[in-house]
Design an enzyme around this catalytic site. Sequence first.
Site, PDB file in Angstrom:
ATOM      1  CE  LYS A   4      -3.751  -2.469   0.137  1.00 37.53           C
ATOM      2  NZ  LYS A   4      -3.192  -3.824   0.126  1.00 37.53           N
ATOM      3  CG  ASN A   5      -0.734   4.751  -1.745  1.00 42.11           C
ATOM      4  OD1 ASN A   5      -1.031   3.669  -2.220  1.00 42.11           O
ATOM      5  ND2 ASN A   5      -1.033   5.891  -2.350  1.00 42.11           N
TER       6      ASN A   5
END
Length: 373
Positions: free
Chosen positions: A186-187
């Site tokens: 994920k970011n």
Amino acid sequence: MIPFNKPYLTGKETDYITDAVASGKISGNGKYTKMCQDFFEKKFGFKKTLLTTSCTDALEMAAILINLEEGDEVIMPSYTFVSTSNAFVLRGAKIVFADSLPNHPNMDCSKLESLITPNTKAIVPVHYAGVSCDMDVIMELAKAHNLFVVEDAAQAIDSYYTGKDGIKKALGSIGHLAAFSFHETKNIISGEGGMLAINDEQFIDRAEIIWEKGTNRSAFFRGEVDKYGWVDIGSSFLPSEIIAAFLWAQLENLEKIQSVRKSHWENYKIQLENWAKSNEIELPLIPNYATNNGHMFFIKCKNVEQRTQIINKLKEKNTHPVFHYISLHSSPYYSDKHDGRILPNTDNFTDTLLRLPLFYELDVQTVINQIVE
């Protein structure tokens, strides 16, 4: 080799982990947990947040909070990760799968009302690639039919929805409950990790009890009760301070990380436009009501054969794209439980969607050159 994903480290992660260890409080719900939760509540407007060991755990907490019972129905997209369904199946729910839009993996909200029955308990929109579903439609349906909305915002950190009222709202702040992921793909990451966001105040007190293994332990440590005990069902959902300390280093750099990821996304979009048109390939669509958080860049090939050719060619150049998901309604576990409806758009994305590498330190120009070649 250019991998599909590479975790980005800000440089402060081990410093904060060392600090957490030195504090003598590493089991969870300590300084770094509170700092992270306060950050999310203030920045994105969630009424209450609770860090969890995964997004899966956050979804499982949501299923408990809405009092799912055997035979209750939950509407969700078929084009999603298995955790979205598992959390509700574990409580005895029947999953009613919605088809995707023709031009985006998000579920087709115009078809949702036809799926609602007297047994429907909740709608679970998944904001695929961090791009919002049409939340006005979903929330209006939920209000009309007295349903709960649990946003699966696993991919949607720092992404927004603008409704008919013109107000921009953070994804995860609109439904009654929401689940986020900080998995290494994920970011913003903590290796494994997640978060439950609570937007309906009726759930706040009970969520904390479920989070603390079914006890009112947190209230005890705040001095609100003189002893704590087993007061509800629950599990060990809260993460250690080590995970929270790692996450804090990421949150301090949220804007920088987001800026770089969105720049990579824009480079893909601009430079692949002509190539995509000439090869009958579709690039991602961002609706007017949604924002792009730079989580994922995917292409939609014209068929599975073309996708396979692109994968093989890129792997020859030592670049590794990936495809997902396999439609949940046709999965080995759920196919005989599905109601038999054909979901053509979902099946099409199963065969044609391809995710390109996207991470902070990516040499995006090299990947673009390889694709065009």
